[in-house]
Design a protein around this motif. Structure first.
Motif, PDB file in Angstrom:
ATOM      1  N   PRO A  38      65.078   3.601  67.956  1.00 51.57           N
ATOM      2  CA  PRO A  38      64.679   3.000  69.239  1.00 51.57           C
ATOM      3  C   PRO A  38      63.411   3.613  69.839  1.00 51.57           C
ATOM      4  CG  PRO A  38      67.035   3.471  69.231  1.00 51.57           C
ATOM      5  CD  PRO A  38      66.487   4.015  67.942  1.00 51.57           C
ATOM      6  N   PHE A  39      63.249   4.915  69.653  1.00 45.48           N
ATOM      7  CA  PHE A  39      62.063   5.555  70.231  1.00 45.48           C
ATOM      8  C   PHE A  39      60.787   4.925  69.679  1.00 45.48           C
ATOM      9  CE2 PHE A  39      58.618   8.625  70.155  1.00 45.48           C
ATOM     10  CZ  PHE A  39      58.627   9.101  71.464  1.00 45.48           C
ATOM     11  N   TRP A  40      60.731   4.709  68.370  1.00 45.16           N
ATOM     12  CA  TRP A  40      59.507   4.178  67.761  1.00 45.16           C
ATOM     13  C   TRP A  40      59.345   2.685  68.013  1.00 45.16           C
ATOM     14  CZ3 TRP A  40      55.894   7.453  67.104  1.00 45.16           C
ATOM     15  CH2 TRP A  40      56.233   8.796  66.874  1.00 45.16           C
ATOM     16  N   LEU A  41      60.460   1.986  68.224  1.00 40.19           N
ATOM     17  CA  LEU A  41      60.346   0.582  68.630  1.00 40.19           C
ATOM     18  C   LEU A  41      59.730   0.499  70.024  1.00 40.19           C
ATOM     19  CD1 LEU A  41      63.698  -0.917  67.320  1.00 40.19           C
ATOM     20  CD2 LEU A  41      61.397  -1.206  66.390  1.00 40.19           C
ATOM     21  N   ALA A  42      60.167   1.414  70.922  1.00 38.14           N
ATOM     22  CA  ALA A  42      59.585   1.456  72.264  1.00 38.14           C
ATOM     23  C   ALA A  42      58.108   1.840  72.171  1.00 38.14           C
ATOM     24  CB  ALA A  42      60.342   2.455  73.139  1.00 38.14           C
ATOM     25  N   PHE A  43      57.800   2.780  71.296  1.00 45.12           N
ATOM     26  CA  PHE A  43      56.404   3.190  71.081  1.00 45.12           C
ATOM     27  C   PHE A  43      55.545   1.970  70.750  1.00 45.12           C
ATOM     28  CE2 PHE A  43      53.113   4.275  67.963  1.00 45.12           C
ATOM     29  CZ  PHE A  43      52.409   5.269  68.623  1.00 45.12           C
ATOM     30  N   LEU A  44      56.006   1.152  69.805  1.00 39.18           N
ATOM     31  CA  LEU A  44      55.215  -0.013  69.402  1.00 39.18           C
ATOM     32  C   LEU A  44      55.105  -1.041  70.520  1.00 39.18           C
ATOM     33  CD1 LEU A  44      56.346  -0.486  65.707  1.00 39.18           C
ATOM     34  CD2 LEU A  44      54.160   0.337  66.552  1.00 39.18           C
ATOM     35  N   ARG A  45      56.142  -1.131  71.360  1.00 39.23           N
ATOM     36  CA  ARG A  45      56.062  -2.053  72.504  1.00 39.23           C
ATOM     37  C   ARG A  45      54.960  -1.637  73.465  1.00 39.23           C
ATOM     38  NH1 ARG A  45      61.343  -1.898  73.376  1.00 39.23           N
ATOM     39  NH2 ARG A  45      61.114  -0.703  75.298  1.00 39.23           N
ATOM     40  N   PHE A  46      54.722  -0.331  73.605  1.00 40.10           N
ATOM     41  CA  PHE A  46      53.714   0.139  74.560  1.00 40.10           C
ATOM     42  C   PHE A  46      52.317   0.254  73.959  1.00 40.10           C
ATOM     43  CE2 PHE A  46      57.523   1.573  76.873  1.00 40.10           C
ATOM     44  CZ  PHE A  46      57.235   0.998  78.103  1.00 40.10           C
ATOM     45  N   VAL A  47      52.198   0.106  72.642  1.00 41.80           N
ATOM     46  CA  VAL A  47      50.869   0.200  72.019  1.00 41.80           C
ATOM     47  C   VAL A  47      49.863  -0.782  72.652  1.00 41.80           C
ATOM     48  CG1 VAL A  47      49.572  -0.265  69.901  1.00 41.80           C
ATOM     49  CG2 VAL A  47      51.524   1.268  69.841  1.00 41.80           C
ATOM     50  N   LEU A  74      63.137   1.269  62.098  1.00 42.78           N
ATOM     51  CA  LEU A  74      62.669   2.286  63.040  1.00 42.78           C
ATOM     52  C   LEU A  74      63.727   2.591  64.092  1.00 42.78           C
ATOM     53  CD1 LEU A  74      59.009   1.091  63.658  1.00 42.78           C
ATOM     54  CD2 LEU A  74      59.767   3.042  62.313  1.00 42.78           C
ATOM     55  N   LEU A 109      53.674  -2.157  56.897  1.00 44.77           N
ATOM     56  CA  LEU A 109      54.776  -1.273  57.273  1.00 44.77           C
ATOM     57  C   LEU A 109      55.815  -1.961  58.160  1.00 44.77           C
ATOM     58  CD1 LEU A 109      52.779   2.028  57.952  1.00 44.77           C
ATOM     59  CD2 LEU A 109      54.138   1.427  55.946  1.00 44.77           C
ATOM     60  N   GLY A 110      55.726  -3.308  58.258  1.00 44.57           N
ATOM     61  CA  GLY A 110      56.576  -4.026  59.204  1.00 44.57           C
ATOM     62  C   GLY A 110      58.057  -3.971  58.906  1.00 44.57           C
ATOM     63  N   ARG A 111      58.438  -3.716  57.654  1.00 40.33           N
ATOM     64  CA  ARG A 111      59.861  -3.774  57.330  1.00 40.33           C
ATOM     65  C   ARG A 111      60.552  -2.423  57.407  1.00 40.33           C
ATOM     66  NH1 ARG A 111      59.367  -8.380  52.670  1.00 40.33           N
ATOM     67  NH2 ARG A 111      58.166  -9.712  54.069  1.00 40.33           N
ATOM     68  N   LEU A 112      59.810  -1.415  57.888  1.00 38.95           N
ATOM     69  CA  LEU A 112      60.442  -0.116  58.084  1.00 38.95           C
ATOM     70  C   LEU A 112      61.558  -0.244  59.112  1.00 38.95           C
ATOM     71  CD1 LEU A 112      57.524   2.456  58.429  1.00 38.95           C
ATOM     72  CD2 LEU A 112      59.148   2.234  56.563  1.00 38.95           C
TER      73      LEU A 112
END
Lengths: 98, 242
Positions: free
Chosen positions: A31-40, A29, A24-27
């Motif tokens: 900014p909210f979901w990019l921040a989500f992935l940064r905090f995972v 996204l 799913l890397g090429r979705l």
């Protein structure tokens, strides 16, 4: 049910989860979901650490090991030193009867 | 992207492989303990090893091994429950793959291979140490880290399956503390700024609380999602209003 069949079924439910995320890397996204992935990683690592320390029957020794290891890691950023120092502190606490 | 089009980057593979070696001290006793449990519950040597080669997920293998009786699982219902537990325990790997694939584009074949060997430890190490590698975060570094753990896990499984009863008890060696220390080493460099510290504290304490009620893999999945949502909410709000 036979052992090898259960093992293959376990594989059949584990592998797709690993593949799905990597695919799913090429979705695109927002900014909210990019921040989500940064905090995972932050939340996952914390969720792996704390129950393993505080939830253990020998939590007091492990807590000492984790505090010493964490302090060493904070100062030096050296993974091997943090692990060895924390493990040494754990053993010191254990030998002292904690 | 050095080496692209000129074959596989074996130097990066070697560096990825070596970066995981300190974690072997935690992996080896864990795999031995899994293998001893599996053998005690009647799994053959090859079945015990088959699970480490295919499923390759410590916590769920350990949980499953305890539910085998006389080499199999009693009844279809218990087998399905076991497989369902495995699914839930390992669903967190979706997050790891998502997070990794943002920073490392892979072809279809590369994804298919990399997916088989993805673990908590490899994900964490590649995410933290990968960008600092001379070649940057690369396929070679990822596969090196993944296969380092795979090799140690499977060698120790075989050892435990063959010689389990003669080996020392991992609890006596105190190696259970190695895993949290290793993950602490991955977490500390990520604690940049107040939001990250807050997310780590909330997630750690949340996982400790939920851990009293739910199995570990499910806790990591729920808290992983919840903690990241919290971080995203706080940081995009602050960013949007600033």
């Amino acid at each position: 049910m036979s052992g090898w069949l259960v093992i293959l079924l376990m594989w059949a439910v584990t592998y797709p989860a690993r593949l799905l995320g990597l695919s799913l890397g090429r979705l695109e996204l927002p900014p909210f979901w990019l921040a989500f992935l940064r905090f995972v990683p932050v939340s996952v690592f914390a969720a792996l650490i704390v129950p393993d320390v505080l939830g253990s029957p020998e939590w007091a020794r492990r807590l000492i090991g984790a505090v010493v290891g964490g302090a060493l890691l904070w100062r030096t950023r050296n993974l091997a030193l943090g692990i060895l120092g924390g493990f040494a502190a754990y053993w010191a606490a254990r030998l002292l009867g904690l | 992207m050095t080496g692209q089009g000129r074959g596989f980057d074996w130097a990066a593979f070697g560096r990825g492989f070596r970066v995981m070696v300190p974690l072997w001290a935690g992996v080896v006793p864990f795999a031995v303990a899994y293998a001893v449990t599996a053998r005690t519950n009647g799994l053959s040597v090859w079945e015990t090893c088959l699970m480490s080669v295919t499923v390759f997920a410590g916590a769920s293998q350990f949980a499953a091994a305890g539910q085998f009786v006389a080499g199999g699982v009693a009844g279809v219902a218990s087998a399905l429950a076991l497989v369902g537990t495995t699914f839930v325990l390992n669903a967190r790997h979706v997050l790891y793959g998502l997070s990794l694939s943002r920073q490392l584009p892979l072809s279809r074949l590369q994804r298919a291979v990399a997916a088989q060997f993805l673990t908590d430890e490899a994900y964490g190490m590649v995410l933290v140490a990968g960008p600092r590698d001379p070649g940057g975060l690369s396929l070679g570094f990822l596969l090196g880290a993944e296969l380092s753990l795979f090799a140690a896990w499977n060698a120790a499984t075989l050892l435990g399956a063959l010689a389990g009863a003669a080996l020392p008890d991992p609890d006596a060696l105190g190696v259970g503390v190695i895993f949290p220390l290793a993950f602490l080493g991955l977490l500390v460099p990520l604690l940049l700024g107040r939001v990250a510290v807050l997310v780590a504290l909330a997630s750690g304490l949340g996982a400790w609380g939920l851990g009293q009620l739910l199995p570990g893999g499910l806790v990591v999945l729920l808290v992983g999602v919840g903690g990241a949502l919290l971080g995203a909410l706080i940081s995009t709000r602050a960013g949007g209003r600033a």
